[in-house]
Write a protein that holds these residues in place. Structure first.
Motif, mmCIF file in Angstrom:
data_model
loop_
_atom_site.group_PDB
_atom_site.id
_atom_site.type_symbol
_atom_site.label_atom_id
_atom_site.label_comp_id
_atom_site.label_asym_id
_atom_site.label_seq_id
_atom_site.Cartn_x
_atom_site.Cartn_y
_atom_site.Cartn_z
ATOM 1 N N ILE A 179 35.991 43.241 40.696
ATOM 2 C CA ILE A 179 34.906 44.127 40.254
ATOM 3 C C ILE A 179 35.467 45.250 39.379
ATOM 4 C CG2 ILE A 179 33.165 45.795 41.059
ATOM 5 C CD1 ILE A 179 32.890 43.986 43.596
ATOM 6 N N LEU A 200 30.348 38.637 50.224
ATOM 7 C CA LEU A 200 30.387 38.328 48.788
ATOM 8 C C LEU A 200 31.508 37.327 48.490
ATOM 9 C CD1 LEU A 200 29.284 39.047 45.896
ATOM 10 C CD2 LEU A 200 31.168 40.696 45.766
ATOM 11 N N CYS A 226 30.149 33.439 39.009
ATOM 12 C CA CYS A 226 29.747 34.680 38.322
ATOM 13 C C CYS A 226 28.328 34.590 37.761
ATOM 14 C CB CYS A 226 30.736 35.013 37.216
ATOM 15 S SG CYS A 226 32.408 35.277 37.828
ATOM 16 N N LEU A 269 26.367 40.639 41.656
ATOM 17 C CA LEU A 269 27.084 41.743 41.008
ATOM 18 C C LEU A 269 27.458 41.415 39.570
ATOM 19 C CD1 LEU A 269 27.552 42.318 44.164
ATOM 20 C CD2 LEU A 269 29.355 43.804 43.344
ATOM 21 N N GLY A 270 26.950 40.269 39.097
ATOM 22 C CA GLY A 270 27.323 39.773 37.772
ATOM 23 C C GLY A 270 27.221 40.809 36.658
ATOM 24 N N LYS A 311 34.822 41.283 36.263
ATOM 25 C CA LYS A 311 35.186 39.857 36.310
ATOM 26 C C LYS A 311 36.668 39.626 35.989
ATOM 27 C CE LYS A 311 30.499 38.376 35.112
ATOM 28 N NZ LYS A 311 29.865 39.613 34.692
HETATM 29 S S1 SF4 Z 1 30.707 38.508 39.047
HETATM 30 FE FE1 SF4 Z 1 32.225 36.910 39.481
HETATM 31 S S2 SF4 Z 1 34.161 37.990 39.766
HETATM 32 FE FE2 SF4 Z 1 32.527 39.501 39.932
HETATM 33 S S3 SF4 Z 1 32.110 39.656 42.115
HETATM 34 FE FE3 SF4 Z 1 30.683 38.170 41.270
HETATM 35 S S4 SF4 Z 1 31.677 36.169 41.520
HETATM 36 FE FE4 SF4 Z 1 33.239 37.757 41.782
#
Ligand code: SF4
Length: 214
Positions: free
Chosen positions: A152, A186, A198, A203-204, A209
């Motif tokens: 993150i 998560l 992702c 939280l994308g 990332k």
């Molecule tokens: S966006 Fe991807 S890297 Fe970020 S927390 Fe979610 S799954 Fe993990």
């Protein structure tokens, strides 16, 4: 990233994690404090599901810490074998039972440093105990929490103690206990170590990332 930016990211992370995993909680059985500590010792390199099963068998036969204190190390090894590293874990559990019965007056300390006197109880387990049992703010940084916080962008570290420091620097204290559990959820659901999802992750939009873990 500057601290102010990290703090903003932390708040957004907390909001999204709370929305996605409102009921995240400890996946080890939490009944009596001393039993949680034993489960914590058993959990090293073992799944929580396996730990709960094995601990239930142990406590059915030997419900009290005084029973475990009186038990031979070899007999304890046989019961906890399915959790792996059983020789080392049996030693640690025996020491814990001894401290609990003879030094701590039949009470699990609410002090991380005191708890860490027992072999097999590192910072992660000590934080889990003081948080779950006494509600003292503490973050449990396990392998999932460490990985997702790095990805993150909350931390640039991978050493659990440094990750813990980075987390506690930017997340409000009131979040700490629950944050560890939500991060584990998560990690188990979207942010697996090999194939993070992702595209569908809650939280994308805010995550940096950083998939390549140092
Ligand atoms: S966006 Fe991807 S890297 Fe970020 S927390 Fe979610 S799954 Fe993990």
């Amino acid at each position: 990233m500057r601290k102010k930016e990290r703090k903003d990211l932390a708040l957004k992370t907390w909001d999204l994690l709370s929305e996605a995993f409102p009921d995240a909680s400890c996946s080890l059985d939490v009944d009596r404090p001393e039993r949680l500590a034993v489960r914590g010792i058993l959990s090293a390199q073992c799944t929580d599901v396996r730990v709960n099963i094995t601990a239930a068998e142990l406590f059915e036969k030997y419900p009290l810490m005084s029973d475990i204190d009186a038990l031979s190390e070899e007999a304890l090894q046989q019961i906890i074998k399915p959790c792996g590293l059983y020789k080392m874990k049996a030693k640690s559990i025996k020491t814990f039972a001894n401290l609990y019965c003879r030094e701590w007056g039949g009470k699990v300390p609410d002090d991380v440093r005191k708890l860490m006197k027992c072999p097999g109880v590192g910072k992660k387990i000590a934080n889990l105990i003081v948080g779950e049992v006494y509600g003292i703010p503490a973050v449990v940084v396990d392998t999932h929490c460490k990985r997702v916080m790095y990805r993150i962008g909350i931390t640039d570290n991978t050493d659990p103690l440094k990750v813990e420091k980075d987390i506690t620097d930017v997340f409000p204290k009131e979040c700490w206990i629950s944050l560890g559990h939500k991060a584990v959820e998560l990690g188990r659901t979207f942010c697996s170590s090999r194939a993070p999802s992702c595209d569908t992750c809650p939280l994308g939009e805010i995550c940096n990332k950083r998939i390549k873990v140092k």
